[in-house]
Scaffold this motif. Structure first.
Motif, PDB file in Angstrom:
ATOM      1  N   MET A  99       0.611  -1.407   0.050  1.00 42.89           N
ATOM      2  CA  MET A  99      -0.070  -0.003  -0.109  1.00 42.89           C
ATOM      3  C   MET A  99       0.669   1.343  -0.091  1.00 42.89           C
ATOM      4  SD  MET A  99      -3.010   1.160   2.998  1.00 42.89           S
ATOM      5  CE  MET A  99      -2.913   2.523   3.454  1.00 42.89           C
ATOM      6  N   ILE A 144      -1.228  10.846  -0.396  1.00 41.99           N
ATOM      7  CA  ILE A 144      -0.160  11.926  -0.005  1.00 41.99           C
ATOM      8  C   ILE A 144       0.831  11.508   0.684  1.00 41.99           C
ATOM      9  CG2 ILE A 144      -1.305  12.350   2.274  1.00 41.99           C
ATOM     10  CD1 ILE A 144      -1.164  15.199   2.008  1.00 41.99           C
ATOM     11  N   ALA A 145       0.882  10.409   1.257  1.00 47.19           N
ATOM     12  CA  ALA A 145       2.253   9.986   2.153  1.00 47.19           C
ATOM     13  C   ALA A 145       3.141   9.314   0.909  1.00 47.19           C
ATOM     14  CB  ALA A 145       1.936   8.921   2.992  1.00 47.19           C
ATOM     15  N   LEU A 201       3.307  10.358  -2.538  1.00 47.78           N
ATOM     16  CA  LEU A 201       3.294  11.130  -3.775  1.00 47.78           C
ATOM     17  C   LEU A 201       4.944  11.400  -3.973  1.00 47.78           C
ATOM     18  CD1 LEU A 201       0.235  13.282  -4.000  1.00 47.78           C
ATOM     19  CD2 LEU A 201       0.976  11.591  -5.228  1.00 47.78           C
ATOM     20  N   HIS A 202       5.330  12.098  -2.866  1.00 48.01           N
ATOM     21  CA  HIS A 202       6.908  12.657  -2.991  1.00 48.01           C
ATOM     22  C   HIS A 202       6.679  13.704  -4.018  1.00 48.01           C
ATOM     23  CE1 HIS A 202       7.963   9.820   0.019  1.00 48.01           C
ATOM     24  NE2 HIS A 202       7.492   8.655  -0.901  1.00 48.01           N
ATOM     25  N   ASP A 203       7.658  13.500  -4.849  1.00 49.23           N
ATOM     26  CA  ASP A 203       7.728  14.631  -5.982  1.00 49.23           C
ATOM     27  C   ASP A 203       7.092  14.539  -7.302  1.00 49.23           C
ATOM     28  OD1 ASP A 203       9.207  12.672  -7.001  1.00 49.23           O
ATOM     29  OD2 ASP A 203      11.023  13.845  -7.749  1.00 49.23           O
ATOM     30  N   PRO A 207       3.912  15.422  -8.050  1.00 48.98           N
ATOM     31  CA  PRO A 207       3.205  16.438  -8.535  1.00 48.98           C
ATOM     32  C   PRO A 207       4.054  17.574  -9.502  1.00 48.98           C
ATOM     33  CG  PRO A 207       2.631  16.231  -6.359  1.00 48.98           C
ATOM     34  CD  PRO A 207       3.857  15.278  -6.555  1.00 48.98           C
ATOM     35  N   ASP A 239      -5.872   8.307  -2.827  1.00 48.71           N
ATOM     36  CA  ASP A 239      -6.618   8.865  -1.935  1.00 48.71           C
ATOM     37  C   ASP A 239      -7.104  10.364  -2.595  1.00 48.71           C
ATOM     38  OD1 ASP A 239      -4.515  10.892  -2.044  1.00 48.71           O
ATOM     39  OD2 ASP A 239      -4.183  10.654   0.344  1.00 48.71           O
ATOM     40  N   THR A 240      -7.836  11.279  -1.932  1.00 45.88           N
ATOM     41  CA  THR A 240      -8.478  12.118  -2.777  1.00 45.88           C
ATOM     42  C   THR A 240      -7.400  13.209  -3.221  1.00 45.88           C
ATOM     43  OG1 THR A 240      -8.653  13.886  -0.894  1.00 45.88           O
ATOM     44  CG2 THR A 240     -10.477  12.537  -1.553  1.00 45.88           C
ATOM     45  N   ILE A 241      -6.365  13.445  -2.556  1.00 42.51           N
ATOM     46  CA  ILE A 241      -5.157  14.281  -2.976  1.00 42.51           C
ATOM     47  C   ILE A 241      -4.434  13.556  -4.375  1.00 42.51           C
ATOM     48  CG2 ILE A 241      -2.895  14.723  -2.224  1.00 42.51           C
ATOM     49  CD1 ILE A 241      -4.408  15.025   0.756  1.00 42.51           C
ATOM     50  N   TRP A 249      -6.799  14.340  -7.194  1.00 43.06           N
ATOM     51  CA  TRP A 249      -6.879  15.642  -7.435  1.00 43.06           C
ATOM     52  C   TRP A 249      -5.828  15.904  -8.462  1.00 43.06           C
ATOM     53  CZ3 TRP A 249     -10.038  19.720  -7.710  1.00 43.06           C
ATOM     54  CH2 TRP A 249      -9.405  20.940  -8.297  1.00 43.06           C
ATOM     55  N   THR A 250      -4.570  15.208  -7.969  1.00 45.74           N
ATOM     56  CA  THR A 250      -3.516  15.367  -8.850  1.00 45.74           C
ATOM     57  C   THR A 250      -3.556  14.616 -10.122  1.00 45.74           C
ATOM     58  OG1 THR A 250      -2.228  14.900  -6.817  1.00 45.74           O
ATOM     59  CG2 THR A 250      -0.823  14.886  -8.627  1.00 45.74           C
ATOM     60  N   ARG A 288      -6.162  17.327 -12.158  1.00 44.29           N
ATOM     61  CA  ARG A 288      -5.731  18.532 -12.799  1.00 44.29           C
ATOM     62  C   ARG A 288      -4.557  18.126 -13.976  1.00 44.29           C
ATOM     63  NH1 ARG A 288      -0.309  19.796  -9.636  1.00 44.29           N
ATOM     64  NH2 ARG A 288      -1.020  22.334  -9.493  1.00 44.29           N
ATOM     65  N   LEU A 310     -13.404   8.436  -6.853  1.00 49.63           N
ATOM     66  CA  LEU A 310     -12.684   9.463  -6.104  1.00 49.63           C
ATOM     67  C   LEU A 310     -12.425  10.570  -7.281  1.00 49.63           C
ATOM     68  CD1 LEU A 310      -9.986   7.964  -3.486  1.00 49.63           C
ATOM     69  CD2 LEU A 310     -12.326   9.379  -3.098  1.00 49.63           C
ATOM     70  N   VAL A 325     -13.791  14.560  -7.042  1.00 47.17           N
ATOM     71  CA  VAL A 325     -12.889  15.749  -6.749  1.00 47.17           C
ATOM     72  C   VAL A 325     -13.370  16.496  -7.901  1.00 47.17           C
ATOM     73  CG1 VAL A 325     -11.039  14.939  -5.366  1.00 47.17           C
ATOM     74  CG2 VAL A 325     -10.861  14.784  -7.442  1.00 47.17           C
ATOM     75  N   TYR A 346       3.745  17.300   4.887  1.00 46.39           N
ATOM     76  CA  TYR A 346       4.254  17.056   3.493  1.00 46.39           C
ATOM     77  C   TYR A 346       4.759  18.493   2.667  1.00 46.39           C
ATOM     78  CZ  TYR A 346       2.105  12.944   4.387  1.00 46.39           C
ATOM     79  OH  TYR A 346       1.392  11.654   5.119  1.00 46.39           O
ATOM     80  N   ASN A 349       6.882  18.547   0.561  1.00 45.95           N
ATOM     81  CA  ASN A 349       6.870  18.381  -0.943  1.00 45.95           C
ATOM     82  C   ASN A 349       5.838  18.830  -1.761  1.00 45.95           C
ATOM     83  OD1 ASN A 349       5.823  16.255   0.392  1.00 45.95           O
ATOM     84  ND2 ASN A 349       5.722  15.336  -1.332  1.00 45.95           N
ATOM     85  N   LEU A 388      -0.423  23.449  -5.534  1.00 45.95           N
ATOM     86  CA  LEU A 388      -1.261  22.351  -5.686  1.00 45.95           C
ATOM     87  C   LEU A 388      -1.982  22.289  -3.990  1.00 45.95           C
ATOM     88  CD1 LEU A 388      -2.052  19.346  -6.358  1.00 45.95           C
ATOM     89  CD2 LEU A 388       0.213  18.589  -5.499  1.00 45.95           C
ATOM     90  N   ILE A 398      -5.450  21.853  -3.027  1.00 42.09           N
ATOM     91  CA  ILE A 398      -6.206  20.858  -2.310  1.00 42.09           C
ATOM     92  C   ILE A 398      -7.274  21.751  -1.335  1.00 42.09           C
ATOM     93  CG2 ILE A 398      -5.610  19.201  -0.431  1.00 42.09           C
ATOM     94  CD1 ILE A 398      -2.973  18.752  -1.972  1.00 42.09           C
ATOM     95  N   TYR A 445     -10.577  22.247  -2.952  1.00 40.49           N
ATOM     96  CA  TYR A 445     -11.688  21.176  -3.148  1.00 40.49           C
ATOM     97  C   TYR A 445     -12.113  20.692  -1.650  1.00 40.49           C
ATOM     98  CZ  TYR A 445      -8.702  17.119  -2.673  1.00 40.49           C
ATOM     99  OH  TYR A 445      -7.862  16.034  -2.329  1.00 40.49           O
ATOM    100  N   ASP A 486      -6.392  13.528   4.324  1.00 40.12           N
ATOM    101  CA  ASP A 486      -7.292  12.265   3.705  1.00 40.12           C
ATOM    102  C   ASP A 486      -6.984  11.061   4.915  1.00 40.12           C
ATOM    103  OD1 ASP A 486      -7.888  13.388   1.299  1.00 40.12           O
ATOM    104  OD2 ASP A 486      -7.650  11.542   0.387  1.00 40.12           O
ATOM    105  N   THR A 489     -17.854   8.165   0.455  1.00 41.92           N
ATOM    106  CA  THR A 489     -16.916   8.333  -0.597  1.00 41.92           C
ATOM    107  C   THR A 489     -15.419   8.104  -0.362  1.00 41.92           C
ATOM    108  OG1 THR A 489     -17.787  10.469  -0.490  1.00 41.92           O
ATOM    109  CG2 THR A 489     -16.643  10.111  -2.547  1.00 41.92           C
TER     110      THR A 489
END
Lengths: 369, 290
Positions: A1, A26-27, A29-31, A33, A55-57, A60-61, A64, A83, A87, B130, B132, B137, B141, B144, B180, B211
Motif C-alpha cells: 500500500m 499523500i504519504a 506522492l513525494h515529487d 506532482p 486518496d483524494t489528494i 486531485w493530482t 488537474r 474519487l 474531486v 508534506y 513536498n 497544489l 487541495i 476542493y 485524507d 466516498t
C-alpha cells in the motif's frame, strides 16, 4: 500500500501515454506532482491500471493533470474512478487568499484605524467615567444599596494580597536609586545628598507611580478579565434582567476599593523604598540609619508626602475605570478578553503617566517643590 | 486458571481480534481518573473499520475524555488502546506518529487557529507533514476540501471570527480531512446548529464517509444524528461502555438509562421522524418522481 508513486511516459499509436503506478496517496506522492507539472502535452491517455491505492489528494493530482493536458483517464479501479469523479465535481473556482491591498494604502488605512480607535476609546472612557459618577451619585442618595461586603472583599484582593510584591519591589527600587545616585554624587563629594534623592524621589514620585503600575498590572487587568468573562457568559445581562445594576454591583465596589487602597499602598511603598535606601546607605556608604533618618526629616518637606498621597487616589480611579471599561467592552469571543485585558493595562499605565506629568506642573505652580 | 494464565489468554484473544483487522480502534480496560473522581473504570470498546460509531451517554460520563484518551491528549491511568493494531498509550515514536497522521479530529468548537484564514487552517497539516507539496497544489487541495465540506466558495480567505457556528464546524471538518485520514473523530458536530444545518452536516458526514471510506467515531447528543447516520451506537454509563449495537439492538436491552434515552419524548419523536422518512422512501417510485 505504501509503494511510492511513480511515472512513466510512453509513446503508442494513440498518442503519448502517461503511466502512473504505485500508491497515489499523500504519504507516497513525494515529487510526483512536480514531475507531472513538468510534462508537456499533449498526452492522449493517463493510464492508472498499475495504481494500487489512491486518496483524494492523489485523485486531485490526476484530475488537474488530465485537465491541463486534455487527456483521457483509463484503467482506473472503480474506487479510484469514483474519487476522481468526486474531486472533479468539486473543481470550481474558490477564493483562497485575501485580496491583496497595496502596502501604502494598507499603512495609511491602519494609521487611520488606530487614530479613530484611540479617539473613540477615549470618548468611551469619558462616557464610562460619567456613568460611574452617576451610579455613585445614586448610591449616595440610596446608601442602603451600598455593597459593603463587595468593597471589603476587593480591599483584600487589591490591597492586602499586593503587600508582598509591592513591598519587595519598592525595597529594591530604593536600593537601586541610592546606589545609582551615590555613584554620581560621589564625584562631587556629596554622598550625603543620596538621602535627599531617595527621600524626595520616592515620596513625591516613584513610590506612588510604581505602585500604580503594579496595581494596574495586578488589579486593572484582573478587572478587565473578570468583567470581560462575565460579559461573555452573559452574567452581566442576567444581572441587568434581574434588576441589579452592574455599575453598582461590579464597577463601583472595584473602583472604590482601588481609590482607597492606592494611597495606603503608595505610602507603604514609599516607606519601603526609603528603608531600601537606608539599607544601602548603611552597607555601602557607611551612613548609619540614625543619621539617615535624621537627615531625611530635615530635607524631605511634609508637602512631598501630600503630593504623593493626593496623586494616589486619582491614579487608582484611572486604573479601576480603565480596567472596568475595557472589561465591559468585551463582546464576541474569548480572544477579545485577552486583547481587552492588555488594552486595560496599557491604557491605565499610559494615562497614569500623563496625569502624573500634569500633577508635576501643577504642584510646582502652587509652590510645593 | 491462574490470574497470569487468564491475562495471557486475554492478550492472545486481543492479538487475534487485531489481526482480524476489521477493528480500527480497540480500547481495553481503560481507567481514567481525575483525583478522586473516577471517570472510566475497565472500559472496553471496539470500533470497526468503515463504520460510523455513535457514542452517547449522560453529561459527565466521559465521552470527550474517552476521545481524548484515544487520540493521545490524555494518558489513561490504566489500560490499552490500539489504533489500526498499533498500541498508542504513551507512544511518541515514528510508528505512532504514522498512525496519528491517519486520523483527523473535529473538536467541539471547531478549534480553528484564530490567526489563520480558513484556507490556511486547512493547509496547516499539509504544510507540516508534506512540505513536498507545492504552494499551488496545496491551494488547490484546500479549495476542493472547502467545496467538499460544503463551505461557500468565498470562505477561503475569511478568518474564523468572521464565520458562523455551522461554517466553523465545516471548516474544522475540512482541516480534519486535510490529510485524507482513514479515521475521523467528531465531538458533538451538530451541537449548536439549527435543525436544517444539523441535518445538512449529518448528510455531509455520511456522504464523506461513503466516498472516502472513513471510519467515524462520533460523540453526540443528537438523537436525529444517531438515527440517521450511525451504524452502531455505544452507550457510556456507570464508567463503562454498557452496550454497543444498532439502535434496535439497544432498544431490546432492559437498561433503564437506554430505555429512558431512546423512549423519552425526544427519542420517540426521532423514531417517528425516521419511520416517516422510511415510509416516504417506500412510497416514492424508483425514478424519484412523486
Amino acid at each position: 500500500m505504501n509503494k511510492a508513486a511513480s511515472l512513466a511516459e510512453e509513446q503508442s499509436d494513440g498518442g503519448s501515454v502517461l503511466r502512473l503506478s504505485g500508491s497515489l496517496a499523500i504519504a507516497s506522492l513525494h515529487d510526483l506532482p512536480d514531475r507531472l507539472d513538468a510534462v508537456q502535452g499533449p498526452v492522449g491517455t493517463i493510464d492508472l491500471s498499475d495504481v494500487d491505492h489512491m486518496d483524494t489528494i492523489g485523485a486531485w493530482t490526476v484530475h488537474r493533470t488530465a485537465k491541463r493536458l486534455g487527456s483521457q483517464i483509463s484503467g482506473a479501479h472503480p474506487d479510484a474512478q469514483r474519487l476522481i469523479d468526486t474531486v472533479g465535481a468539486l473543481d470550481d473556482p474558490v477564493s483562497i487568499h485575501p485580496d491583496s491591498v497595496p502596502a501604502l494604502r494598507r499603512v495609511v488605512g491602519q494609521i487611520g484605524e488606530a487614530v479613530s480607535t484611540a479617539g473613540s476609546t477615549m470618548l468611551g472612557l469619558l462616557g464610562f467615567f460619567g456613568a460611574t459618577l452617576v451610579a455613585a451619585w445614586s448610591l449616595i442618595r440610596h446608601p442602603s444599596r451600598f455593597r459593603v461586603n463587595a468593597v471589603v472583599q476587593r480591599f483584600e484582593v487589591v490591597g492586602v494580597s499586593a503587600l508582598g510584591i509591592i513591598g519587595l519591589m519598592s525595597f529594591l527600587i530604593g536600593i537601586v536609586i541610592a546606589q545609582q545616585g551615590s555613584v554620581q554624587l560621589r564625584q562631587f563629594g556629596m554622598e550625603m545628598l543620596t538621602i535627599n534623592l531617595v527621600g524626595r524621589l520616592t515620596f513625591r514620585e516613584l513610590g506612588v507611580l510604581m505602585t500604580a503600575i503594579m496595581v494596574a498590572g495586578r488589579s486593572g487587568s484582573a478587572f478587565a478579565a473578570q468583567l470581560g468573562t462575565m460579559k461573555l457568559t452573559e452574567e452581566i445581562d442576567a444581572m441587568r434582567t434581574i434588576g441589579v445594576s452592574p455599575m453598582e454591583a461590579l464597577v463601583l465596589p472595584r473602583t472604590l476599593a482601588v481609590i482607597i487602597m492606592m494611597p495606603l499602598l503608595g505610602f507603604y511603598a514609599s516607606i519601603l523604598s526609603v528603608l531600601g535606601g537606608a539599607f544601602l546607605c548603611a552597607i555601602a556608604l557607611d551612613i548609619p540609619p540614625i543619621t539617615f533618618f535624621q537627615r531625611l526629616r530635615e530635607v524631605v518637606p511634609i508637602t512631598d508626602l501630600w503630593v504623593g498621597l493626593i496623586k494616589a487616589p486619582v491614579f487608582g480611579l484611572i486604573i479601576a475605570i480603565s480596567g472596568c471599561f475595557q472589561g465591559m467592552q468585551v463582546k464576541g469571543n474569548a480572544e477579545e478578553v485577552g486583547l481587552r485585558t492588555t488594552a486595560a493595562v496599557v491604557q491605565a499605565i499610559f494615562l497614569v503617566i500623563v496625569i502624573d506629568a500634569f500633577f508635576a506642573v501643577f504642584f510646582t505652580w502652587v509652590g510645593w517643590n | 486458571m491462574t490470574e497470569d494464565e487468564q491475562r495471557q489468554a486475554e492478550e492472545q484473544r486481543l492479538a487475534q481480534a487485531v489481526e482480524e483487522s476489521d477493528i480500527a480502534i480497540s480500547v481495553r480496560g481503560i481507567r481514567n481518573a481525575f483525583g478522586d473522581q473516577v471517570i472510566h473504570d475497565g472500559l472496553d470498546l471496539d470500533v470497526r473499520k468503515g463504520e460510523i460509531l455513535g457514542v452517547v451517554g449522560g453529561s459527565g460520563t466521559g465521552k470527550s475524555v474517552l476521545m481524548r484518551a484515544i487520540i493521545g491528549l490524555q494518558t489513561p491511568n490504566e489500560g490499552e488502546i490500539h489504533v489500526f493494531g498499533e498500541s498508542m498509550v504513551g507512544r511518541l515514536d515514528d510508528d505512532a506518529l504514522a498512525i496519528r497522521k491517519r486520523w483527523g479530529v473535529l473538536f467541539q468548537g471547531g478549534a480553528l487557529f484564530s490567526t489563520l484564514t480558513v484556507a490556511e487552517n486547512i493547509e496547516v497539516p499539509i504544510r507540516e507533514y508534506y512540505p513536498n507539496i507545492g504552494a499551488q497544489l496545496r491551494d488547490e487541495i484546500a479549495a476542493y476540501k472547502i467545496r467538499m465540506t460544503g463551505l461557500p466558495a468565498e470562505a477561503g480567505p475569511k478568518y474564523p471570527s468572521e464565520l458562523s457556528g455551522g461554517m466553523k464546524k465545516r471548516a474544522g471538518l475540512a482541516r480534519a480531512l486535510a490529510l485524507d485520514p482513514d479515521l475521523l473523530f467528531l465531538d458533538e458536530p451538530t451541537a449548536g446548529l439549527d435543525p436544517i444545518g444539523a441535518a445538512a452536516f449529518d448528510e455531509q458526514t455520511r456522504k464523506l464517509q461513503e466516498t472516502l471510506g472513513l471510519t467515524v467515531f462520533l460523540i453526540t447528543h443528537d438523537l436525529d444524528t444517531l438515527y440517521s447516520i450511525c451504524d452502531r451506537v455505544a452507550v457510556l454509563a456507570d464508567k463503562k461502555v454498557i452496550a454497543v449495537g444498532t439502535i434496535d439492538e439497544l432498544l431490546a436491552l432492559d437498561h433503564p438509562w437506554i430505555q429512558e434515552y431512546f423512549n423519552g419524548p425526544r427519542g420517540r419523536a426521532a423514531t417517528a421522524a425516521v419511520s416517516r422518512e422510511k415510509n416516504k422512501a417506500a412510497q416514492t417510485p424508483p425514478d424519484g418522481r412523486q
